[in-house]
Design an enzyme around this catalytic site. Structure first.
Site, PDB file in Angstrom:
ATOM      1  N   LYS A 124     -41.773 -22.291   2.202  1.00  0.00           N
ATOM      2  CA  LYS A 124     -40.998 -22.360   0.957  1.00  0.00           C
ATOM      3  C   LYS A 124     -41.861 -23.042  -0.091  1.00  0.00           C
ATOM      4  O   LYS A 124     -42.719 -23.889   0.241  1.00  0.00           O
ATOM      5  CB  LYS A 124     -39.697 -23.147   1.136  1.00  0.00           C
ATOM      6  CG  LYS A 124     -38.590 -22.729   0.178  1.00  0.00           C
ATOM      7  CD  LYS A 124     -38.014 -21.370   0.533  1.00  0.00           C
ATOM      8  CE  LYS A 124     -36.859 -21.004  -0.394  1.00  0.00           C
ATOM      9  NZ  LYS A 124     -36.229 -19.733   0.024  1.00  0.00           N
ATOM     10  N   ASP A 164     -36.841 -16.851  -5.664  1.00  0.00           N
ATOM     11  CA  ASP A 164     -35.715 -17.676  -5.217  1.00  0.00           C
ATOM     12  C   ASP A 164     -34.989 -18.086  -6.500  1.00  0.00           C
ATOM     13  O   ASP A 164     -35.145 -17.432  -7.544  1.00  0.00           O
ATOM     14  CB  ASP A 164     -36.214 -18.892  -4.421  1.00  0.00           C
ATOM     15  CG  ASP A 164     -35.107 -19.579  -3.637  1.00  0.00           C
ATOM     16  OD1 ASP A 164     -34.740 -19.060  -2.575  1.00  0.00           O
ATOM     17  OD2 ASP A 164     -34.599 -20.621  -4.084  1.00  0.00           O
TER      18      ASP A 164
END
Length: 446
Positions: A124, A164
């Site tokens: 991430k 995202d």
């Protein structure tokens, strides 16, 4: 080291990262028996290794605003595990982003990606940059600056980021442009690019559609369908919009959207026309509350959508948005199915309440894996320089979500801890963990 000792170590070392601790403990509490059944996992410290990222890349991002003033932000990439494939996970731009947030998301991503059955590791990344209120030129300059720092640590076979929160197709395209400029290579290093220059059809719809496909499989286990059921959805972004759309396609009645300012209630249900209005309105940065002037309904300032009678709840906004009181409200109002469209939207206390009250609960690592699944399919398309049709990808997404559901259900039947509904939380954690753990055992201690 035992599971308990590994948790204690995480709590001691990262007490300032509560979301990461929450994510670790959720997995840990469901895999204890699996760990006991496989002595090699403990011998090779598999869980402890998975609690520590392979590396965290931290950097400064310096850029200029439209007034020519120098701005400074922080950027990170948390590369957690590449045991089963290249690191894979989104990039988030939001002022609340911290290293701890990205560690929690990256840890979850390990198991989510494993569940898809595709060769993808967990990662991430992101920045505390706030895209709200910024001009297109400012966002472009920031994306260029961000990728100038990151590009040496990503690649089609090393680490493949995606979008995202705060990072959509526009931002991905800007970052890809800088990567291509610096490396002189056109490769599948980022997913979520525009269709026609490396991007995949269905990527926009994938997380929301996949969520409802997973829900549909949950319903079928109980000989039910979505037809005629009332659905509560939180959020009004991409995942919420397309979850509502697919619910509508399958005969469900969605009556809520929400954002950080409150909840929109339409007791008549959102039609395709109304969903399209929400899509366009949010894309233009306008207030969700404006809906009432256009279509009627009710705007509930500062409230959450968990206070209405329904059979299904799909939290699609952000982490820890559903607390203990909200969970009690879901039980009170007749909800029988909860599937997470966001990452960890239920607090640990809320999860206990819904599970203890016989609600079928699907964690985000399983239920919202459709987005990363189609990202994986985009990686495959990039590798062979081919595009696939929307219909073909949608069929493959449905197959992947059914496989995730069935594998989680099978693991739940063996290791589940709930009595009145399938324990998808345990099932998903076990199924994802075993795949990664077995790879680590095969590699030895490296």
């Amino acid at each position: 080291m035992t599971i308990k000792a590994a948790i204690e170590k995480v709590e001691k070392n990262y007490s300032h990262q509560p979301e990461f601790i929450q994510a670790v403990k959720e997995v840990a509490m469901t895999i204890e028996q699996v760990y006991a059944d496989h002595p090699k996992y403990e011998a090779l410290q598999v869980f402890e290794r998975l609690c520590e990222p392979d590396r965290i890349i931290s950097f400064r991002v310096t850029w200029e605003n439209d007034q020519g003033e120098v701005q400074v932000n922080r950027g990170w990439r948390v590369q957690f595990s590449n045991a089963i494939g290249p690191y894979k996970g989104g990039i988030r731009f939001h002022p609340t982003v911290t290293e701890g947030t990205l560690k929690f998301l990256g840890f979850e991503q390990i198991f989510k990606n494993a569940l898809t059955g595709l060769p993808m590791g967990g990662a991430k990344g992101g920045s505390d940059f706030d895209p709200k209120g910024k001009s297109d030129a400012e966002i472009r300059r920031f994306c260029y600056a961000f990728m100038r720092e990151l590009y040496k640590n990503v690649g089609k076979d090393m680490d493949v980021p995606a979008g995202d929160i705060g990072v959509g197709g526009r931002e991905v395209n800007y970052m890809f442009a800088m990567y291509k400029n610096l490396t002189r290579e056109f490769e599948g290093v980022l997913t979520g690019k525009g269709v026609g220059h490396g991007g995949s059809l269905l990527r926009t719809e994938a997380t929301g559609y996949g969520l409802v496909y997973f829900l549909d499989n949950m319903l079928k286990v109980n000989d039910e369908t979505l037809e005629g059921k009332t659905v509560l959805i939180s959020g009004a972004g991409n995942v919420a919009q397309h979850a509502a759309e697919k619910c509508l396609h399958l005969g469900g009645k969605v009556i809520t959207f929400s954002d950080s300012k409150g909840t929109l209630l339409d007791k008549d249900g959102f039609t395709q026309e109304k969903i399209n209005w929400v899509k366009e309105h949010k894309a233009n940065g306008k207030a969700l509350a404006d809906y009432v002037e256009e279509f009627g309904g009710e705007w509930l300032d500062g409230q959450k959508p968990w206070q209405f009678d329904a059979q299904v709840a799909l939290p699609c906004a952000t982490q820890n948005e559903v607390d203990e009181e909200h969970a009690k409200s879901l039980v009170k109002h007749g909800v029988k199915y909860v599937a997470e469209g966001a990452n960890m939207p239920l607090t640990a206390e809320a999860i206990d309440i819904v599970r203890d009250n016989g609600i079928a609960y699907a964690p985000g690592k399983a239920a919202n894996a459709g987005g990363v699944a189609v990202s994986g399919l985009e990686m495959s398309q990039n590798s062979v320089r081919q595009y696939r049709s929307f219909e073909a990808l949608d069929g493959q997404l449905q197959d992947i979500m059914k496989t995730i559901h069935d594998n989680a259900l099978d693991a739940a039947k063996k290791y589940g801890k709930t009595q009145n509904a399938a324990d998808y939380m345990t099932g998903a954690n076990v199924a994802g963990f075993v795949q990664v753990a077995d790879a680590l055992v095969a590699y030895g201690y490296l």
